[in-house]
Design a protein around this motif. Structure first.
Motif, PDB file in Angstrom:
ATOM      1  N   GLU A  87      23.174  38.080 -13.041  1.00 24.40           N
ATOM      2  CA  GLU A  87      22.596  38.208 -14.378  1.00 24.40           C
ATOM      3  C   GLU A  87      21.119  38.611 -14.318  1.00 24.40           C
ATOM      4  O   GLU A  87      20.575  39.180 -15.259  1.00 24.40           O
ATOM      5  CB  GLU A  87      22.725  36.888 -15.142  1.00 24.40           C
ATOM      6  CG  GLU A  87      24.149  36.385 -15.305  1.00 24.40           C
ATOM      7  CD  GLU A  87      24.645  35.562 -14.137  1.00 24.40           C
ATOM      8  OE1 GLU A  87      25.695  34.932 -14.268  1.00 24.40           O
ATOM      9  OE2 GLU A  87      23.995  35.551 -13.067  1.00 24.40           O
ATOM     10  N   LEU A  88      20.474  38.332 -13.190  1.00 21.25           N
ATOM     11  CA  LEU A  88      19.033  38.575 -13.043  1.00 21.25           C
ATOM     12  C   LEU A  88      18.706  39.870 -12.312  1.00 21.25           C
ATOM     13  O   LEU A  88      17.530  40.231 -12.198  1.00 21.25           O
ATOM     14  CB  LEU A  88      18.399  37.414 -12.255  1.00 21.25           C
ATOM     15  CG  LEU A  88      18.496  36.017 -12.862  1.00 21.25           C
ATOM     16  CD1 LEU A  88      17.971  34.989 -11.879  1.00 21.25           C
ATOM     17  CD2 LEU A  88      17.712  35.956 -14.168  1.00 21.25           C
ATOM     18  N   MET A 214       8.857  25.692 -22.143  1.00 22.43           N
ATOM     19  CA  MET A 214       8.474  26.814 -21.291  1.00 22.43           C
ATOM     20  C   MET A 214       8.275  28.093 -22.112  1.00 22.43           C
ATOM     21  O   MET A 214       7.316  28.833 -21.906  1.00 22.43           O
ATOM     22  CB  MET A 214       9.530  27.057 -20.209  1.00 22.43           C
ATOM     23  CG  MET A 214       9.666  25.975 -19.158  1.00 22.43           C
ATOM     24  SD  MET A 214       8.197  25.732 -18.120  1.00 22.43           S
ATOM     25  CE  MET A 214       7.620  24.154 -18.768  1.00 22.43           C
ATOM     26  N   LYS A 215       9.171  28.339 -23.049  1.00 27.00           N
ATOM     27  CA  LYS A 215       9.060  29.550 -23.871  1.00 27.00           C
ATOM     28  C   LYS A 215       7.812  29.517 -24.743  1.00 27.00           C
ATOM     29  O   LYS A 215       7.108  30.521 -24.895  1.00 27.00           O
ATOM     30  CB  LYS A 215      10.317  29.712 -24.729  1.00 27.00           C
ATOM     31  CG  LYS A 215      11.552  30.044 -23.923  1.00 27.00           C
ATOM     32  CD  LYS A 215      12.814  29.946 -24.770  1.00 27.00           C
ATOM     33  CE  LYS A 215      14.068  30.090 -23.931  1.00 27.00           C
ATOM     34  NZ  LYS A 215      15.305  29.886 -24.711  1.00 27.00           N
ATOM     35  N   TYR A 224       8.132  37.565 -22.266  1.00 20.61           N
ATOM     36  CA  TYR A 224       9.244  36.976 -21.513  1.00 20.61           C
ATOM     37  C   TYR A 224      10.594  37.400 -22.078  1.00 20.61           C
ATOM     38  O   TYR A 224      10.746  37.721 -23.249  1.00 20.61           O
ATOM     39  CB  TYR A 224       9.136  35.439 -21.467  1.00 20.61           C
ATOM     40  CG  TYR A 224       9.485  34.726 -22.745  1.00 20.61           C
ATOM     41  CD1 TYR A 224      10.821  34.451 -23.076  1.00 20.61           C
ATOM     42  CD2 TYR A 224       8.488  34.300 -23.629  1.00 20.61           C
ATOM     43  CE1 TYR A 224      11.137  33.792 -24.250  1.00 20.61           C
ATOM     44  CE2 TYR A 224       8.803  33.647 -24.806  1.00 20.61           C
ATOM     45  CZ  TYR A 224      10.132  33.393 -25.103  1.00 20.61           C
ATOM     46  OH  TYR A 224      10.451  32.752 -26.267  1.00 20.61           O
ATOM     47  N   GLU A 225      11.579  37.403 -21.199  1.00 23.14           N
ATOM     48  CA  GLU A 225      12.979  37.619 -21.562  1.00 23.14           C
ATOM     49  C   GLU A 225      13.772  36.459 -20.994  1.00 23.14           C
ATOM     50  O   GLU A 225      13.409  35.908 -19.949  1.00 23.14           O
ATOM     51  CB  GLU A 225      13.482  38.940 -20.977  1.00 23.14           C
ATOM     52  CG  GLU A 225      12.759  40.161 -21.521  1.00 23.14           C
ATOM     53  CD  GLU A 225      13.193  41.449 -20.824  1.00 23.14           C
ATOM     54  OE1 GLU A 225      13.674  41.360 -19.673  1.00 23.14           O
ATOM     55  OE2 GLU A 225      13.049  42.512 -21.426  1.00 23.14           O
ATOM     56  N   HIS A 226      14.849  36.081 -21.681  1.00 24.90           N
ATOM     57  CA  HIS A 226      15.658  34.991 -21.129  1.00 24.90           C
ATOM     58  C   HIS A 226      17.097  35.434 -20.940  1.00 24.90           C
ATOM     59  O   HIS A 226      17.601  36.314 -21.643  1.00 24.90           O
ATOM     60  CB  HIS A 226      15.561  33.728 -21.992  1.00 24.90           C
ATOM     61  CG  HIS A 226      16.082  33.872 -23.383  1.00 24.90           C
ATOM     62  ND1 HIS A 226      17.296  33.390 -23.783  1.00 24.90           N
ATOM     63  CD2 HIS A 226      15.548  34.452 -24.486  1.00 24.90           C
ATOM     64  CE1 HIS A 226      17.491  33.650 -25.058  1.00 24.90           C
ATOM     65  NE2 HIS A 226      16.445  34.300 -25.506  1.00 24.90           N
ATOM     66  N   TYR A 227      17.746  34.832 -19.955  1.00 25.68           N
ATOM     67  CA  TYR A 227      19.098  35.206 -19.556  1.00 25.68           C
ATOM     68  C   TYR A 227      19.939  33.949 -19.373  1.00 25.68           C
ATOM     69  O   TYR A 227      19.421  32.891 -19.011  1.00 25.68           O
ATOM     70  CB  TYR A 227      19.069  35.990 -18.233  1.00 25.68           C
ATOM     71  CG  TYR A 227      18.220  37.229 -18.285  1.00 25.68           C
ATOM     72  CD1 TYR A 227      18.780  38.459 -18.605  1.00 25.68           C
ATOM     73  CD2 TYR A 227      16.851  37.177 -18.019  1.00 25.68           C
ATOM     74  CE1 TYR A 227      18.006  39.612 -18.669  1.00 25.68           C
ATOM     75  CE2 TYR A 227      16.061  38.314 -18.082  1.00 25.68           C
ATOM     76  CZ  TYR A 227      16.642  39.526 -18.408  1.00 25.68           C
ATOM     77  OH  TYR A 227      15.862  40.655 -18.476  1.00 25.68           O
ATOM     78  N   THR A 268      23.591  28.158 -17.033  1.00 29.17           N
ATOM     79  CA  THR A 268      22.195  28.157 -16.591  1.00 29.17           C
ATOM     80  C   THR A 268      21.393  29.167 -17.402  1.00 29.17           C
ATOM     81  O   THR A 268      21.894  30.242 -17.727  1.00 29.17           O
ATOM     82  CB  THR A 268      22.106  28.510 -15.097  1.00 29.17           C
ATOM     83  OG1 THR A 268      22.811  27.530 -14.338  1.00 29.17           O
ATOM     84  CG2 THR A 268      20.658  28.576 -14.621  1.00 29.17           C
ATOM     85  N   GLU A 269      20.153  28.829 -17.714  1.00 29.56           N
ATOM     86  CA  GLU A 269      19.253  29.759 -18.399  1.00 29.56           C
ATOM     87  C   GLU A 269      18.050  30.038 -17.510  1.00 29.56           C
ATOM     88  O   GLU A 269      17.545  29.138 -16.822  1.00 29.56           O
ATOM     89  CB  GLU A 269      18.792  29.180 -19.734  1.00 29.56           C
ATOM     90  CG  GLU A 269      17.893  30.133 -20.521  1.00 29.56           C
ATOM     91  CD  GLU A 269      17.412  29.563 -21.851  1.00 29.56           C
ATOM     92  OE1 GLU A 269      16.798  30.324 -22.620  1.00 29.56           O
ATOM     93  OE2 GLU A 269      17.638  28.366 -22.107  1.00 29.56           O
ATOM     94  N   TRP A 270      17.606  31.290 -17.531  1.00 30.11           N
ATOM     95  CA  TRP A 270      16.390  31.686 -16.818  1.00 30.11           C
ATOM     96  C   TRP A 270      15.440  32.381 -17.790  1.00 30.11           C
ATOM     97  O   TRP A 270      15.873  32.990 -18.767  1.00 30.11           O
ATOM     98  CB  TRP A 270      16.694  32.688 -15.708  1.00 30.11           C
ATOM     99  CG  TRP A 270      17.610  32.253 -14.624  1.00 30.11           C
ATOM    100  CD1 TRP A 270      17.280  31.621 -13.448  1.00 30.11           C
ATOM    101  CD2 TRP A 270      19.033  32.471 -14.553  1.00 30.11           C
ATOM    102  NE1 TRP A 270      18.390  31.430 -12.675  1.00 30.11           N
ATOM    103  CE2 TRP A 270      19.489  31.936 -13.325  1.00 30.11           C
ATOM    104  CE3 TRP A 270      19.961  33.056 -15.411  1.00 30.11           C
ATOM    105  CZ2 TRP A 270      20.819  31.974 -12.934  1.00 30.11           C
ATOM    106  CZ3 TRP A 270      21.302  33.094 -15.041  1.00 30.11           C
ATOM    107  CH2 TRP A 270      21.717  32.562 -13.819  1.00 30.11           C
TER     108      TRP A 270
END
Length: 278
Positions: A87-88, A214-215, A224-227, A268-270
């Motif tokens: 995903e990253l 964190m955001k 930022y981008e989140h996945y 999971t989120e990144w």
């Protein structure tokens, strides 16, 4: 019978009051991971034969060599096939276009990112941080196996002060430290990371406030981008051509699953944070 039922309920209440709901959930998740790992760990003969040279087959670190069939705290075969945390991978490729002076990997395990990024960024000084000494030993072995050990600095612990002292020039921080990110990245320390790019795995399972905090924290200093992690079934279905899953097509479905799973018990989120200064 009534007495035993009552006693059972009392025991349950006492047990929960002692360990707490959060801790109980953590124990349950740990047991789930142990169960999954027992079924899909690193002892599949077919896959060991397929990856007998232990060379990463595809992905951002294609060609990286594992010195042994060992992965600390996460799946091995998805790293060898090249689809680990796929995903990253678009974000990782974009990050690798930058020329970093320093790369800091917090929670480096056996060095998949630390060594992989050292190979991709030959000018960078690398800090590989993990509280598990066995993991650091494996990381050093992999660094030597891939001829990047001269730039690899192994560290057993970091706090805000130690982490800030590692930052030099253009810096990339990769963080996967099981909730400790909540202690490292705070409103008091954010000034230290204004010029850094960061890839942070968020662990709301450890503290439900982490992702929101964190955001909000990086909102003014970074873009930022989140996945989110995808299921193994979806990964196998949509990423066949990208990672060359044809090499496992002849295997049974259980072996195919074992080859591509990241061993995630939960979603999971990144977040990938790019400094506004760069």
């Amino acid at each position: 019978m009534k007495f035993l039922k009552s006693l059972k309920h009392k025991f349950s209440r006492v047990f929960l009051s002692v360990i707490g709901i959060k801790r109980l959930n953590k124990i349950i998740r740990t047991l789930e991971v142990i169960k999954i790992t027992a079924n899909y760990g690193n002892s599949n003969t077919k896959l060991n034969n397929l990856f007998q040279d232990r060379i990463v087959y595809s992905g951002p670190f294609k060609g990286m060599v594992y010195p042994e069939f060992i992965s600390h705290g996460s799946a091995l075969y998805s790293k060898l096939i090249g689809c680990y945390e796929s995903e990253l991978q678009v974000s990782i490729e974009n990050l690798m276009k930058n020329k970093y002076d320093t790369i800091i990997d917090i929670g480096c395990a056996e060095g998949y990112y630390a060594v992989g990024m050292a190979i991709r960024q030959p000018q960078a000084k690398i800090y590989a941080i993990d509280v598990n000494q066995n993991a650091l030993n494996s990381c050093l072995k992999m660094a030597k196996c891939n001829n990047v050990d001269d730039r690899m600095n192994l560290v057993t612990f970091c706090d805000i002060e130690i982490l800030s002292g590692m930052i030099s020039g253009r810096t990339l921080i990769v963080s996967d430290c099981e909730g400790y990110e909540f202690e490292l990245f705070t409103d008091k320390s954010i000034g230290n990371f204004r010029s850094c790019d960061l890839l942070i795995e968020l662990h709301d399972n450890e503290n439900s406030n982490i992702s929101g905090t964190m955001k909000q924290l990086f909102n003014t200093t970074h873009t930022y981008e989140h996945y989110y992690s995808m299921s193994d079934e979806l990964k196998l279905y949509v990423q066949d051509s990208k990672f060359g899953y044809e090499i496992i097509k002849s295997f049974d479905s259980k072996t195919q699953y074992q080859a591509i799973t990241d061993l995630r018990a939960i979603c999971t989120e990144w977040i990938v944070c790019k400094s506004n200064k760069n």
